[in-house]
Design an enzyme around this catalytic site. Structure first.
Site, PDB file in Angstrom:
ATOM      1  N   HIS A  33      -6.708  -0.679   6.245  1.00  0.00           N
ATOM      2  CA  HIS A  33      -6.836  -1.621   7.364  1.00  0.00           C
ATOM      3  C   HIS A  33      -8.232  -1.625   7.974  1.00  0.00           C
ATOM      4  O   HIS A  33      -8.847  -2.670   8.164  1.00  0.00           O
ATOM      5  CB  HIS A  33      -5.870  -1.262   8.494  1.00  0.00           C
ATOM      6  CG  HIS A  33      -4.452  -1.073   8.065  1.00  0.00           C
ATOM      7  ND1 HIS A  33      -3.848  -1.872   7.134  1.00  0.00           N
ATOM      8  CD2 HIS A  33      -3.518  -0.178   8.466  1.00  0.00           C
ATOM      9  CE1 HIS A  33      -2.594  -1.466   6.986  1.00  0.00           C
ATOM     10  NE2 HIS A  33      -2.381  -0.450   7.764  1.00  0.00           N
ATOM     11  N   ASP A  49      -4.024   6.564   5.891  1.00  0.00           N
ATOM     12  CA  ASP A  49      -3.071   5.677   6.560  1.00  0.00           C
ATOM     13  C   ASP A  49      -3.769   4.443   7.137  1.00  0.00           C
ATOM     14  O   ASP A  49      -3.239   3.335   7.051  1.00  0.00           O
ATOM     15  CB  ASP A  49      -2.361   6.465   7.682  1.00  0.00           C
ATOM     16  CG  ASP A  49      -1.157   5.723   8.239  1.00  0.00           C
ATOM     17  OD1 ASP A  49      -0.518   4.974   7.488  1.00  0.00           O
ATOM     18  OD2 ASP A  49      -0.846   5.904   9.441  1.00  0.00           O
ATOM     19  N   GLU A 105      -3.231   4.049  18.237  1.00  0.00           N
ATOM     20  CA  GLU A 105      -1.764   3.970  18.339  1.00  0.00           C
ATOM     21  C   GLU A 105      -1.349   4.910  19.466  1.00  0.00           C
ATOM     22  O   GLU A 105      -1.930   5.993  19.610  1.00  0.00           O
ATOM     23  CB  GLU A 105      -1.106   4.458  17.049  1.00  0.00           C
ATOM     24  CG  GLU A 105      -1.352   3.572  15.847  1.00  0.00           C
ATOM     25  CD  GLU A 105      -0.736   4.197  14.605  1.00  0.00           C
ATOM     26  OE1 GLU A 105       0.396   3.866  14.276  1.00  0.00           O
ATOM     27  OE2 GLU A 105      -1.398   5.056  13.988  1.00  0.00           O
ATOM     28  N   LYS A 137       0.850  -1.181   0.000  1.00  0.00           N
ATOM     29  CA  LYS A 137       0.000   0.000   0.000  1.00  0.00           C
ATOM     30  C   LYS A 137       0.895   1.243   0.000  1.00  0.00           C
ATOM     31  O   LYS A 137       2.057   1.121   0.390  1.00  0.00           O
ATOM     32  CB  LYS A 137      -0.945  -0.039   1.190  1.00  0.00           C
ATOM     33  CG  LYS A 137      -0.262   0.293   2.530  1.00  0.00           C
ATOM     34  CD  LYS A 137      -1.269   0.633   3.583  1.00  0.00           C
ATOM     35  CE  LYS A 137      -0.611   1.106   4.822  1.00  0.00           C
ATOM     36  NZ  LYS A 137      -0.953   2.286   5.445  1.00  0.00           N
ATOM     37  N   HIS A 147      -1.134  -5.619   5.427  1.00  0.00           N
ATOM     38  CA  HIS A 147      -0.597  -6.583   6.398  1.00  0.00           C
ATOM     39  C   HIS A 147      -1.597  -6.909   7.506  1.00  0.00           C
ATOM     40  O   HIS A 147      -1.495  -7.935   8.151  1.00  0.00           O
ATOM     41  CB  HIS A 147       0.749  -6.112   6.960  1.00  0.00           C
ATOM     42  CG  HIS A 147       0.633  -5.001   7.944  1.00  0.00           C
ATOM     43  ND1 HIS A 147       0.625  -3.694   7.579  1.00  0.00           N
ATOM     44  CD2 HIS A 147       0.497  -5.017   9.282  1.00  0.00           C
ATOM     45  CE1 HIS A 147       0.490  -2.948   8.659  1.00  0.00           C
ATOM     46  NE2 HIS A 147       0.410  -3.720   9.705  1.00  0.00           N
ATOM     47  N   LYS A 195      -3.564   8.592  16.363  1.00  0.00           N
ATOM     48  CA  LYS A 195      -2.215   8.524  16.926  1.00  0.00           C
ATOM     49  C   LYS A 195      -2.208   9.206  18.278  1.00  0.00           C
ATOM     50  O   LYS A 195      -3.045  10.047  18.554  1.00  0.00           O
ATOM     51  CB  LYS A 195      -1.235   9.246  15.998  1.00  0.00           C
ATOM     52  CG  LYS A 195      -0.936   8.460  14.734  1.00  0.00           C
ATOM     53  CD  LYS A 195       0.289   9.016  14.045  1.00  0.00           C
ATOM     54  CE  LYS A 195       0.694   8.169  12.861  1.00  0.00           C
ATOM     55  NZ  LYS A 195       1.179   6.837  13.195  1.00  0.00           N
TER      56      LYS A 195
END
Ligand SMILES: NC(=O)c1ccc[n+]([C@@H]2O[C@H](COP(=O)([O-])OP(=O)(O)OC[C@H]3O[C@@H](n4cnc5c(N)ncnc54)[C@H](OP(=O)(O)O)[C@@H]3O)[C@@H](O)[C@H]2O)c1
Length: 505
Positions: A262, A257, A238, A170, A200, A358
């Site tokens: 994901h 992102d 995160e 990606k 992933h 984040k």
């Protein structure tokens, strides 16, 4: 004198061979072999696959990048990477056999370089008996993806004597238009079923377990719908900030992102219909169908945030705007909370709330399915004051596992009901170390199993879902939230206006 027949030395890489490995001879080509991903993930994953006896008997790797290395120095480079990043320690004996599989060719991403690479590949085929089958892994900045596939087409690397597959990291574009442009270029050299778009997250055991949990059990699927489920919360938190990747993150932001790839992939596994078979196309058909039923995100149903300064796990953390290389007026969102709606019979009226960010209080990825309250509680009001509705939480990381929240009578003389948890923990249940996502995905690419890779229709639909919001968020500013919190106040309001609240992971 008796003569002893000379037996071939056993191949240490075949010790403890497990079922489920790949068998078709293959050369694995890493474009960008000297880069960060190659060192941190790809080379350690290939080593661990070799150690687990899962690679084909006839297998070789060739790294390709501009850095000046030969086979020997690439083997040293790979050993250092594996020593640093592998989940298992390096075994000297196994390494010696493994190192013989590693080759390197230095060059640029152009036709001249690829012709030389083609000659090397033929020589490797002859030496390792790999039969002209190739897996090409594009571990380079995204701007090189079209350049590489075009040059592969021009030099016929896309048409080796055997099978060719291409693995693409990606991002798959930065919006719908660029995703289509990239696909057009790639499709000129490879058919869709030769393209393995890697996300992933889909290689994580716990993400794959969403399938198993939903479709290998009889008791959950009947309640997996809007009759029984009040709402679903998906959290990708995160605790780290943008670190040294500000230039990348300024172009990306949280939606590109995390959400477009994901999070929407996890969402589609949670909400999709049961596939007819556990095969690539039936599963990907259902995921694509679900994404088509998902309404594009709107300004009214989404909240953006950007971290200010604060404390994460007791450590002082700088604000996003004070991070190195972030422009002082940046409006890049580092947090999103949104309400997703699915227009189909199973889910109409049951919202899926998503949040990602984040510098949140902790690193956690989980899916919480919150069920409706019982239609009637035959208990005194004060006995059920602290009773929460049932919730099923699929913890993707860390503390991988599943917990079910339910009401139980507390052992007191007066009737009081309390909420308790029943927990399943991966680590203790299977007593086995979970393989890295990249091991699973690289093995699948070598085996030619596309189940865990993203098909172009899902990529495009995911962009269609997020693009309207990205467009509207070009202007205006995100709400600042303290580092170490669970996001901005507006995120709480998004749920409270629906009479709901975020759970604390
Ligand atoms: N790093 C991660 O953890 C991570 C995680 C998820 C996804 N990804 C994705 O994986 C891809 C690779 O990321 P990365 O972090 O590994 O990038 P990187 O560290 O910048 O590596 C880029 C590689 O490409 C080579 N390269 C660059 N220009 C070249 C050219 N003109 N000709 C030949 N080789 C060239 C570089 O080697 P030379 O300088 O030796 O040529 C290097 O090996 C990106 O698409 C990224 O988005 C990375």
């Amino acid at each position: 004198m008796a003569t002893t027949a000379k037996r071939p030395a056993p191949n240490p890489l075949r010790a403890g061979l497990r079922v489920g490995g790949a068998s078709v001879p293959t050369v694995f080509v890493i474009y960008g072999a000297s880069g960060d991903l190659s060192q941190r993930k790809l080379l350690p994953a290939i080593y661990n696959l070799a150690v687990r006896g899962l690679l084909p008997n006839r297998f070789a790797v060739i790294g390709y990048a501009r850095s000046d290395m030969d086979n020997e120095s690439f083997r040293e480079f790979a050993r250092a990477a594996v020593e640093k990043f592998s989940r298992t320690p390096v075994d000297d004996h196994l390494w010696q056999a493994f190192a013989q599989l590693l080759h390197y060719q230095s060059g640029s991403f152009d036709e001249e370089g690829f012709r030389v690479l083609g000659d090397r590949l033929e020589a490797i085929d002859a030496g390792h008996g790999t039969g002209g089958n190739r897996v090409y892994y594009l571990s380079t900045p995204a701007s090189f993806f079209p350049v590489i596939v075009q040059a592969m087409g021009a030099t016929r690397l896309n048409r080796p004597p055997g099978v060719a597959r291409v693995v693409i990291e990606k991002p798959f574009g930065h919006d719908l238009v660029s995703a289509r442009e990239l696909a057009d270029v790639v499709h000129r050299s490879f058919r869709e079923n030769q393209i393995y778009r890697i996300d992933h997250y889909l290689g994580k055991e716990t993400v794959q377990n969403i399938f198993a949990f939903r479709f290998a059990n009889a008791i959950f699927e009947p309640v997996w719908n809007n009759t029984h489920v009040d709402h679903v919360q998906i959290t990708v938190g995160e605790s780290i900030g943008v670190e040294h990747r500000a230039a990348f993150y300024e172009e990306t932001g949280v939606v590109r992102d995390i959400v477009q790839n994901h999070l929407l992939q996890v969402f589609s596994l949670v909400a999709m219909e049961p596939p007819a078979a556990f095969d690539a196309d039936p599963i990907r058909d259902e995921k694509a169908k679900l994404l088509r039923a998902t309404k594009p995100m709107t300004l009214e149903n989404a909240v953006r945030g950007q971290y200010g300064d604060g404390y994460v796990a007791g450590e002082q953390a700088a604000a996003y705007l004070d991070e190195p290389n972030v422009p002082p007026d940046s409006n890049t969102p580092t947090y999103i909370a949104a309400r997703l709606e699915i227009g189909n019979w199973r889910w109409a009226g049951t919202p899926f709330y998503i949040r990602a960010g984040k510098r949140l209080a902790k690193r956690v990825t989980e899916v919480a399915v919150q069920f409706k309250r019982p239609p009637h509680l035959p208990f005194p009001v004060d006995a059920v004051e602290q009773l929460e509705p049932n919730a099923l939480v699929l913890r993707i990381q860390p503390d991988e596992g599943i917990s079910l929240r339910f009401g139980a009578k507390s052992p007191t003389p007066t009737l009081a009901l309390r909420t308790v948890n029943m927990d399943f923990l991966y680590g203790s249940a299977f007593l086995a170390e979970v393989p890295e996502a990249y091991e699973t995905l690289i093995l699948d690419a070598v085996r030619g199993d596309g189940t865990l890779f993203t098909r172009q229709d899902s990529v495009e639909r995911s962009w269609e879902i997020v693009d309207p919001l990205l467009e509207q968020w070009r202007k205006g500013a995100p709400q600042v939230y303290p580092a170490g919190s669970w996001g901005p106040d507006l995120a709480d309001e998004l749920l409270s206006r629906d009479g709901r609240r975020w759970r604390r992971p």
